[in-house]
Design a protein around this motif. Structure first.
Motif, PDB file in Angstrom:
ATOM      1  N   ASN A  74      -3.915  77.276 -36.535  1.00 13.75           N
ATOM      2  CA  ASN A  74      -3.544  76.017 -37.187  1.00 13.75           C
ATOM      3  C   ASN A  74      -4.743  75.236 -37.703  1.00 13.75           C
ATOM      4  O   ASN A  74      -4.616  74.067 -38.062  1.00 13.75           O
ATOM      5  N   ASP A  75      -5.905  75.875 -37.744  1.00 12.86           N
ATOM      6  CA  ASP A  75      -7.103  75.221 -38.255  1.00 12.86           C
ATOM      7  C   ASP A  75      -7.224  75.442 -39.755  1.00 12.86           C
ATOM      8  O   ASP A  75      -6.343  76.012 -40.392  1.00 12.86           O
ATOM      9  N   LEU A  76      -8.334  75.034 -40.286  1.00 10.61           N
ATOM     10  CA  LEU A  76      -8.648  75.189 -41.702  1.00 10.61           C
ATOM     11  C   LEU A  76      -8.419  76.632 -42.162  1.00 10.61           C
ATOM     12  O   LEU A  76      -8.728  77.568 -41.428  1.00 10.61           O
ATOM     13  N   PRO A  77      -7.867  76.838 -43.355  1.00  9.44           N
ATOM     14  CA  PRO A  77      -7.685  78.203 -43.859  1.00  9.44           C
ATOM     15  C   PRO A  77      -9.025  78.949 -43.973  1.00  9.44           C
ATOM     16  O   PRO A  77     -10.049  78.366 -44.328  1.00  9.44           O
ATOM     17  N   THR A  78      -8.988  80.218 -43.706  1.00  9.42           N
ATOM     18  CA  THR A  78     -10.191  81.046 -43.715  1.00  9.42           C
ATOM     19  C   THR A  78     -10.905  80.987 -45.065  1.00  9.42           C
ATOM     20  O   THR A  78     -12.128  80.852 -45.119  1.00  9.42           O
ATOM     21  N   GLN A  79     -10.150  81.081 -46.158  1.00 10.32           N
ATOM     22  CA  GLN A  79     -10.783  81.104 -47.478  1.00 10.32           C
ATOM     23  C   GLN A  79     -11.548  79.810 -47.759  1.00 10.32           C
ATOM     24  O   GLN A  79     -12.627  79.832 -48.349  1.00 10.32           O
ATOM     25  N   LEU A  80     -10.987  78.683 -47.342  1.00 10.01           N
ATOM     26  CA  LEU A  80     -11.662  77.402 -47.553  1.00 10.01           C
ATOM     27  C   LEU A  80     -12.923  77.325 -46.691  1.00 10.01           C
ATOM     28  O   LEU A  80     -13.978  76.879 -47.159  1.00 10.01           O
ATOM     29  N   ALA A  81     -12.811  77.766 -45.452  1.00  7.40           N
ATOM     30  CA  ALA A  81     -13.988  77.786 -44.576  1.00  7.40           C
ATOM     31  C   ALA A  81     -15.079  78.653 -45.188  1.00  7.40           C
ATOM     32  O   ALA A  81     -16.261  78.299 -45.166  1.00  7.40           O
ATOM     33  N   ARG A  82     -14.697  79.798 -45.756  1.00  6.65           N
ATOM     34  CA  ARG A  82     -15.679  80.709 -46.377  1.00  6.65           C
ATOM     35  C   ARG A  82     -16.334  80.045 -47.581  1.00  6.65           C
ATOM     36  O   ARG A  82     -17.542  80.157 -47.789  1.00  6.65           O
ATOM     37  N   GLN A  83     -15.554  79.341 -48.403  1.00  3.95           N
ATOM     38  CA  GLN A  83     -16.116  78.642 -49.563  1.00  3.95           C
ATOM     39  C   GLN A  83     -17.163  77.623 -49.122  1.00  3.95           C
ATOM     40  O   GLN A  83     -18.203  77.484 -49.752  1.00  3.95           O
ATOM     41  N   ILE A  84     -16.882  76.935 -48.052  1.00  4.11           N
ATOM     42  CA  ILE A  84     -17.780  75.889 -47.573  1.00  4.11           C
ATOM     43  C   ILE A  84     -19.002  76.486 -46.867  1.00  4.11           C
ATOM     44  O   ILE A  84     -20.130  76.064 -47.104  1.00  4.11           O
ATOM     45  N   LEU A  85     -18.783  77.477 -46.014  1.00  5.23           N
ATOM     46  CA  LEU A  85     -19.877  78.058 -45.227  1.00  5.23           C
ATOM     47  C   LEU A  85     -20.718  79.057 -45.998  1.00  5.23           C
ATOM     48  O   LEU A  85     -21.889  79.250 -45.700  1.00  5.23           O
ATOM     49  N   GLY A  86     -20.115  79.745 -46.938  1.00  4.75           N
ATOM     50  CA  GLY A  86     -20.824  80.798 -47.657  1.00  4.75           C
ATOM     51  C   GLY A  86     -20.730  82.118 -46.911  1.00  4.75           C
ATOM     52  O   GLY A  86     -20.104  82.224 -45.856  1.00  4.75           O
ATOM     53  N   ASP A  87     -21.383  83.130 -47.447  1.00  4.27           N
ATOM     54  CA  ASP A  87     -21.289  84.481 -46.898  1.00  4.27           C
ATOM     55  C   ASP A  87     -22.259  84.754 -45.748  1.00  4.27           C
ATOM     56  O   ASP A  87     -22.154  85.788 -45.097  1.00  4.27           O
ATOM     57  N   GLN A  88     -23.200  83.862 -45.523  1.00  2.00           N
ATOM     58  CA  GLN A  88     -24.216  84.111 -44.499  1.00  2.00           C
ATOM     59  C   GLN A  88     -23.778  83.691 -43.101  1.00  2.00           C
ATOM     60  O   GLN A  88     -24.435  84.027 -42.120  1.00  2.00           O
ATOM     61  N   LYS A  89     -22.673  82.963 -42.986  1.00  2.11           N
ATOM     62  CA  LYS A  89     -22.180  82.492 -41.688  1.00  2.11           C
ATOM     63  C   LYS A  89     -20.964  83.302 -41.274  1.00  2.11           C
ATOM     64  O   LYS A  89     -20.220  83.825 -42.101  1.00  2.11           O
ATOM     65  N   LEU A  90     -20.755  83.405 -39.972  1.00  2.00           N
ATOM     66  CA  LEU A  90     -19.628  84.155 -39.429  1.00  2.00           C
ATOM     67  C   LEU A  90     -18.382  83.295 -39.332  1.00  2.00           C
ATOM     68  O   LEU A  90     -18.468  82.108 -39.017  1.00  2.00           O
ATOM     69  N   ILE A  91     -17.242  83.915 -39.577  1.00  2.00           N
ATOM     70  CA  ILE A  91     -15.951  83.256 -39.374  1.00  2.00           C
ATOM     71  C   ILE A  91     -15.094  84.170 -38.521  1.00  2.00           C
ATOM     72  O   ILE A  91     -14.885  85.341 -38.839  1.00  2.00           O
ATOM     73  N   GLY A  92     -14.623  83.607 -37.424  1.00  2.95           N
ATOM     74  CA  GLY A  92     -13.714  84.329 -36.543  1.00  2.95           C
ATOM     75  C   GLY A  92     -12.374  83.632 -36.510  1.00  2.95           C
ATOM     76  O   GLY A  92     -12.255  82.461 -36.876  1.00  2.95           O
ATOM     77  N   LYS A  93     -11.350  84.357 -36.077  1.00  6.34           N
ATOM     78  CA  LYS A  93      -9.992  83.807 -36.063  1.00  6.34           C
ATOM     79  C   LYS A  93      -9.281  84.241 -34.794  1.00  6.34           C
ATOM     80  O   LYS A  93      -9.351  85.409 -34.399  1.00  6.34           O
ATOM     81  N   SER A  94      -8.577  83.303 -34.177  1.00  6.34           N
ATOM     82  CA  SER A  94      -7.718  83.632 -33.039  1.00  6.34           C
ATOM     83  C   SER A  94      -6.444  84.259 -33.561  1.00  6.34           C
ATOM     84  O   SER A  94      -5.828  83.739 -34.496  1.00  6.34           O
TER      85      SER A  94
END
Length: 146
Positions: free
Chosen positions: A29-49
């Motif tokens: 229920n958090d921020l959508p992954t695609q939006l997080a990726r746009q903000i963080l860029g490709d150099q940061k990790l994104i994980g999902k429960s």
């Protein structure tokens, strides 16, 4: 950074950015992954429960770098969540190619079963924090993983 280990912020993209973390872990229920990726860029990790095969596949297709999958067993930390079980873990391990962290009720007594199901990584709280010997518990857990 002093210990050369990853620092992932749970749920809070704003704190992940402010603290220059290595990434963020998002709940369903958090921020959508695609939006997080746009903000963080490709150099940061994104994980999902994730809690089921559909969520796991979706997390992978949306560009997550890893998933947390569970709860495998019942856990006092999330008493309102029903355990998913080892068979569901096996199914997801075989269906996704991104790293998977098995989570939920994992301890020294069942880590071997989790590893036998294909999980190479685990996320634990009580198995270490609830131990009278956290360092010893950590070493034992690591020994049980492939």
């Amino acid at each position: 950074k002093q210990y050369k280990s990853l620092f992932i912020v749970n749920d809070r993209l704003d704190l992940a950015i402010a603290l220059d973390s290595d990434g963020v872990h998002l709940g369903q229920n958090d921020l959508p992954t695609q939006l997080a990726r746009q903000i963080l860029g490709d150099q940061k990790l994104i994980g999902k429960s994730t809690n089921n095969l559909k969520e796991a596949k979706e997390a992978q297709s949306k560009g997550c770098d890893y998933i947390g999958f569970g709860p495998i067993y019942s856990t006092e930390r999330k008493p309102n969540k029903n355990p998913i079980g080892i068979n569901a873990l096996k199914e997801v391990v075989n269906a996704v190619s991104i790293p998977l962290f098995a989570i939920g009720g994992i301890d020294i007594s069942n880590t071997k079963e989790v590893a036998s199901a294909g999980a190479q990584r685990i996320a634990v709280i009580e198995a270490i924090m609830g131990s009278s010997d956290p360092k010893g518990a950590t070493i034992k857990l690591l020994e049980l993983l492939p």
